[in-house]
Design a protein around this motif. Sequence first.
Motif, PDB file in Angstrom:
ATOM      1  N   ASN A   1       4.612 -16.380  27.414  1.00  0.00           N
ATOM      2  CA  ASN A   1       4.614 -15.480  26.248  1.00  0.00           C
ATOM      3  C   ASN A   1       4.755 -15.992  24.770  1.00  0.00           C
ATOM      4  O   ASN A   1       4.878 -15.210  23.273  1.00  0.00           O
ATOM      5  CB  ASN A   1       5.363 -14.129  26.918  1.00  0.00           C
ATOM      6  CG  ASN A   1       6.989 -14.768  27.260  1.00  0.00           C
ATOM      7  OD1 ASN A   1       7.240 -15.901  26.903  1.00  0.00           O
ATOM      8  ND2 ASN A   1       8.005 -14.356  28.038  1.00  0.00           N
TER       9      ASN A   1
ATOM     10  N   VAL B   1       1.384  -1.644  25.231  1.00  0.00           N
ATOM     11  CA  VAL B   1      -0.038  -1.160  25.788  1.00  0.00           C
ATOM     12  C   VAL B   1      -0.346  -0.582  24.483  1.00  0.00           C
ATOM     13  O   VAL B   1      -1.768  -0.641  24.075  1.00  0.00           O
ATOM     14  CB  VAL B   1       0.307   0.039  26.559  1.00  0.00           C
ATOM     15  CG1 VAL B   1      -1.246   0.282  27.187  1.00  0.00           C
ATOM     16  CG2 VAL B   1       0.690  -0.611  28.175  1.00  0.00           C
TER      17      VAL B   1
ATOM     18  N   MET C   1      -1.616  -2.916  22.084  1.00  0.00           N
ATOM     19  CA  MET C   1      -3.103  -3.648  22.166  1.00  0.00           C
ATOM     20  C   MET C   1      -4.406  -3.102  22.033  1.00  0.00           C
ATOM     21  O   MET C   1      -5.397  -3.228  21.204  1.00  0.00           O
ATOM     22  CB  MET C   1      -3.407  -3.684  23.527  1.00  0.00           C
ATOM     23  CG  MET C   1      -2.742  -5.346  24.359  1.00  0.00           C
ATOM     24  SD  MET C   1      -1.835  -6.244  23.611  1.00  0.00           S
ATOM     25  CE  MET C   1      -0.378  -6.054  22.482  1.00  0.00           C
ATOM     26  N   GLN C   2      -4.078  -1.752  21.792  1.00  0.00           N
ATOM     27  CA  GLN C   2      -5.003  -0.938  21.362  1.00  0.00           C
ATOM     28  C   GLN C   2      -5.379  -0.514  20.331  1.00  0.00           C
ATOM     29  O   GLN C   2      -6.511  -0.794  19.788  1.00  0.00           O
ATOM     30  CB  GLN C   2      -4.574   0.399  22.421  1.00  0.00           C
ATOM     31  CG  GLN C   2      -4.942   0.803  23.421  1.00  0.00           C
ATOM     32  CD  GLN C   2      -4.598   2.395  24.301  1.00  0.00           C
ATOM     33  OE1 GLN C   2      -3.701   3.163  23.501  1.00  0.00           O
ATOM     34  NE2 GLN C   2      -5.615   3.106  24.713  1.00  0.00           N
TER      35      GLN C   2
ATOM     36  N   ARG D   1      -7.567  -4.780  21.820  1.00  0.00           N
ATOM     37  CA  ARG D   1      -7.406  -5.958  22.672  1.00  0.00           C
ATOM     38  C   ARG D   1      -7.194  -5.463  23.943  1.00  0.00           C
ATOM     39  O   ARG D   1      -6.678  -4.069  23.967  1.00  0.00           O
ATOM     40  CB  ARG D   1      -5.931  -7.264  22.401  1.00  0.00           C
ATOM     41  CG  ARG D   1      -6.609  -7.638  20.997  1.00  0.00           C
ATOM     42  CD  ARG D   1      -7.971  -8.557  20.755  1.00  0.00           C
ATOM     43  NE  ARG D   1      -7.796  -9.213  20.175  1.00  0.00           N
ATOM     44  CZ  ARG D   1      -8.291  -9.232  19.129  1.00  0.00           C
ATOM     45  NH1 ARG D   1      -9.370  -8.129  18.704  1.00  0.00           N
ATOM     46  NH2 ARG D   1      -8.773 -10.246  17.899  1.00  0.00           N
ATOM     47  N   PRO D   2      -7.833  -5.877  24.569  1.00  0.00           N
ATOM     48  CA  PRO D   2      -7.314  -5.526  26.744  1.00  0.00           C
ATOM     49  C   PRO D   2      -6.032  -5.108  26.794  1.00  0.00           C
ATOM     50  O   PRO D   2      -5.385  -5.861  26.248  1.00  0.00           O
ATOM     51  CB  PRO D   2      -7.211  -6.494  27.495  1.00  0.00           C
ATOM     52  CG  PRO D   2      -8.540  -7.598  25.968  1.00  0.00           C
ATOM     53  CD  PRO D   2      -8.728  -7.772  25.126  1.00  0.00           C
ATOM     54  N   LYS D   3      -5.700  -4.256  27.278  1.00  0.00           N
ATOM     55  CA  LYS D   3      -4.342  -3.163  27.427  1.00  0.00           C
ATOM     56  C   LYS D   3      -3.862  -4.287  28.579  1.00  0.00           C
ATOM     57  O   LYS D   3      -2.728  -4.903  28.821  1.00  0.00           O
ATOM     58  CB  LYS D   3      -4.494  -2.241  28.169  1.00  0.00           C
ATOM     59  CG  LYS D   3      -4.923  -1.311  27.514  1.00  0.00           C
ATOM     60  CD  LYS D   3      -5.289  -0.021  28.311  1.00  0.00           C
ATOM     61  CE  LYS D   3      -6.090   1.395  27.800  1.00  0.00           C
ATOM     62  NZ  LYS D   3      -5.499   2.683  28.293  1.00  0.00           N
ATOM     63  N   TRP D   4      -4.600  -5.619  29.279  1.00  0.00           N
ATOM     64  CA  TRP D   4      -3.995  -6.465  29.678  1.00  0.00           C
ATOM     65  C   TRP D   4      -2.636  -7.474  29.619  1.00  0.00           C
ATOM     66  O   TRP D   4      -2.673  -7.853  30.249  1.00  0.00           O
ATOM     67  CB  TRP D   4      -4.903  -6.971  31.210  1.00  0.00           C
ATOM     68  CG  TRP D   4      -5.970  -7.719  31.431  1.00  0.00           C
ATOM     69  CD1 TRP D   4      -7.671  -7.290  30.265  1.00  0.00           C
ATOM     70  CD2 TRP D   4      -5.985  -8.918  30.481  1.00  0.00           C
ATOM     71  NE1 TRP D   4      -8.302  -7.844  30.108  1.00  0.00           N
ATOM     72  CE2 TRP D   4      -7.873  -9.023  30.132  1.00  0.00           C
ATOM     73  CE3 TRP D   4      -5.616 -10.018  31.027  1.00  0.00           C
ATOM     74  CZ2 TRP D   4      -8.680 -10.425  29.456  1.00  0.00           C
ATOM     75  CZ3 TRP D   4      -5.500 -11.352  29.543  1.00  0.00           C
ATOM     76  CH2 TRP D   4      -6.829 -11.800  29.249  1.00  0.00           C
ATOM     77  N   TRP D   5      -3.278  -7.373  28.066  1.00  0.00           N
ATOM     78  CA  TRP D   5      -2.840  -8.152  27.146  1.00  0.00           C
ATOM     79  C   TRP D   5      -1.176  -8.683  27.315  1.00  0.00           C
ATOM     80  O   TRP D   5      -0.393  -9.510  27.309  1.00  0.00           O
ATOM     81  CB  TRP D   5      -3.471  -9.067  26.228  1.00  0.00           C
ATOM     82  CG  TRP D   5      -4.417  -9.176  25.790  1.00  0.00           C
ATOM     83  CD1 TRP D   5      -5.335  -9.797  26.515  1.00  0.00           C
ATOM     84  CD2 TRP D   5      -4.906 -10.552  24.658  1.00  0.00           C
ATOM     85  NE1 TRP D   5      -6.592 -10.566  26.266  1.00  0.00           N
ATOM     86  CE2 TRP D   5      -5.501 -11.129  24.156  1.00  0.00           C
ATOM     87  CE3 TRP D   5      -4.052 -10.135  23.227  1.00  0.00           C
ATOM     88  CZ2 TRP D   5      -6.908 -11.790  23.906  1.00  0.00           C
ATOM     89  CZ3 TRP D   5      -4.648 -11.064  22.512  1.00  0.00           C
ATOM     90  CH2 TRP D   5      -6.299 -11.869  21.945  1.00  0.00           C
ATOM     91  N   THR D   6      -1.279  -6.813  27.895  1.00  0.00           N
ATOM     92  CA  THR D   6       0.283  -6.805  27.750  1.00  0.00           C
ATOM     93  C   THR D   6       0.929  -7.927  29.272  1.00  0.00           C
ATOM     94  O   THR D   6       2.540  -7.520  28.670  1.00  0.00           O
ATOM     95  CB  THR D   6       0.980  -5.557  27.937  1.00  0.00           C
ATOM     96  OG1 THR D   6      -0.244  -4.059  27.311  1.00  0.00           O
ATOM     97  CG2 THR D   6       2.096  -4.824  28.157  1.00  0.00           C
ATOM     98  N   ILE D   7       0.176  -7.961  29.775  1.00  0.00           N
ATOM     99  CA  ILE D   7       0.857  -7.942  31.370  1.00  0.00           C
ATOM    100  C   ILE D   7       1.398  -9.792  30.655  1.00  0.00           C
ATOM    101  O   ILE D   7       2.208 -10.401  30.706  1.00  0.00           O
ATOM    102  CB  ILE D   7       0.168  -8.694  32.190  1.00  0.00           C
ATOM    103  CG1 ILE D   7       0.281  -7.358  32.419  1.00  0.00           C
ATOM    104  CG2 ILE D   7       0.759  -9.456  33.050  1.00  0.00           C
ATOM    105  CD1 ILE D   7      -1.394  -7.252  33.607  1.00  0.00           C
ATOM    106  N   LEU D   8       0.791 -10.867  29.590  1.00  0.00           N
ATOM    107  CA  LEU D   8       0.904 -12.053  29.556  1.00  0.00           C
ATOM    108  C   LEU D   8       2.273 -11.903  28.299  1.00  0.00           C
ATOM    109  O   LEU D   8       2.748 -13.193  28.900  1.00  0.00           O
ATOM    110  CB  LEU D   8      -0.012 -11.997  28.737  1.00  0.00           C
ATOM    111  CG  LEU D   8      -1.868 -12.255  29.708  1.00  0.00           C
ATOM    112  CD1 LEU D   8      -2.666 -12.698  28.808  1.00  0.00           C
ATOM    113  CD2 LEU D   8      -1.401 -13.083  30.582  1.00  0.00           C
TER     114      LEU D   8
END
Length: 515
Positions: A65, A43, A46-47, A51-58
């Motif tokens: 992945n 997370v 990403m900051q 980049r968006p934090k939701w990229w972490t889910i990917l």
Amino acid sequence: MTLLQWFIFFLAVQVIHFLGTWKLYEKAGRKRWEAAVPVYNAVVLMQIINRPKWWTILLFIPVVNLIMFPVVWVQTLRAFGKRSSTDTILGIVTLGLYIYAINYNDKVTYTPEGEEERKDSTVGSLLFAIVVATIVHTYVMQPFTIPTASLEKTLLVGDFLFVSKFNYGARTPMTTIAAPMVHDTIPVINTKSYSNWPQLPYFRLPGFEKVEKNDIVVFNWPIDTVVKFRDNSGRRVRKPVDKKSNYVKRCVGTPGDNLSIKDGVVLINGKELKLSGRAKLQHIYFVTTKDGSMLDPNYLIGELQINRSDIGYDSSQNKYIFRALTDENAEILKTNPLVKSVERYKFNYDPANPGTSIFPHSKPEWTQDNMGPIYIPEEGKTVELNKETLPFYKMIITDYEHNTLEDIGGQILINGQPATSYTFKQNYYWMMGDNRHNSEDSRYWGFVPEDHIVGKPVFVWMSLDENKKPRWDRFFITVGGDDEPVSYFKYFLGALVLYIGFSFFRNRRNKAEKA
């Protein structure tokens, strides 16, 4: 792969990440320890790369992945000033280890990209486009081509389908390392597209319907257990479930059903199975003509829509052999003044030539047209195990539910323990083709496990005949339903023209306003 092995693997990845990035975190104004905390470190990263934090889910979605990691490697390099093509290539070919060199280089500074620079990152944009396409392919909709005539009249050879993953619930990939958007083989170079290790357990996201009788279903062919490729030692390697060949058939039996076939008629719990309106069963038929008369090919192919490849003729007996004739067309041919007789072929038991090609391969008297009864296993239900029932469920116990099975002098041992019964761990289905005499289906290899279900065909977006010519009336038709299929192609073209026209005038107006 056990839970402990996955934990050790995950921990090793976190250690590698920390050792290669902790200085970069500090240069970006973060704390060193933030690079060491699992998930949270992603997370924060990403900051750092804006980049968006939701990229972490990917980063935790299997297969997806594998593409996201190179995306993040490239974006991390760019955030610290390494934006040349050489830097991008080094980041990818070293599997991200090039970041180690950047991490321990004191001259590197944190220079995050602006909005315009992010838009100009061609490689990053391309990789992320592949990510989006992979998510759609894996979890939403997958293209599929009909290769055989087993569902002739409903689905034709040369139909190009969209298969919905969400109707029955998308199955998450079990094979974690694989090339995106291909199946078991990489085209052109004809090599295996995946690694057998590591494997994830079966899991399916919630769907909004269950597999029902009459559904057309895409599934992994259960007995496709051995790959055509060999490992480094020359041994043939077993295929993972999600890399077995894709088949498409009609579901005729669901968990808990008792199925029989009598003279080609499917009986479920003693009652004839009524198929949907679009389903048209086909069988082998012999049609004898009068006085050596020949039937008009244009009549057979054009009016009755019989495939040319399904027509044979024996001139010595004035007999046509139709390899896939609908019962409806058989009745029409009976009224033809040139026809003497119409007879449907039947696979009957021949004591002189007994065979065991029919499931469960222990009943030579069973044939394609006469077999059963067969209990279709239901999750949580228990069956008695003995010499008579074991052939039905042996493959379930060993191959599909991963137990050891021994039969020592009539005593059945499961996982080394004596067993007189077995309780099923998942649901099973019985799949058959509408082209009953020309379909390799459950009659030959038995049950389809629930974890082999891929999805439900919902839409034919293109169709080409045997000469690669378009079947325009089959463009943009739905697969399900009882009524005759209707093409929505003209509506699609109309909507496309309107969209192009709207975009043209909108862009023209915007240019005029800027001027």
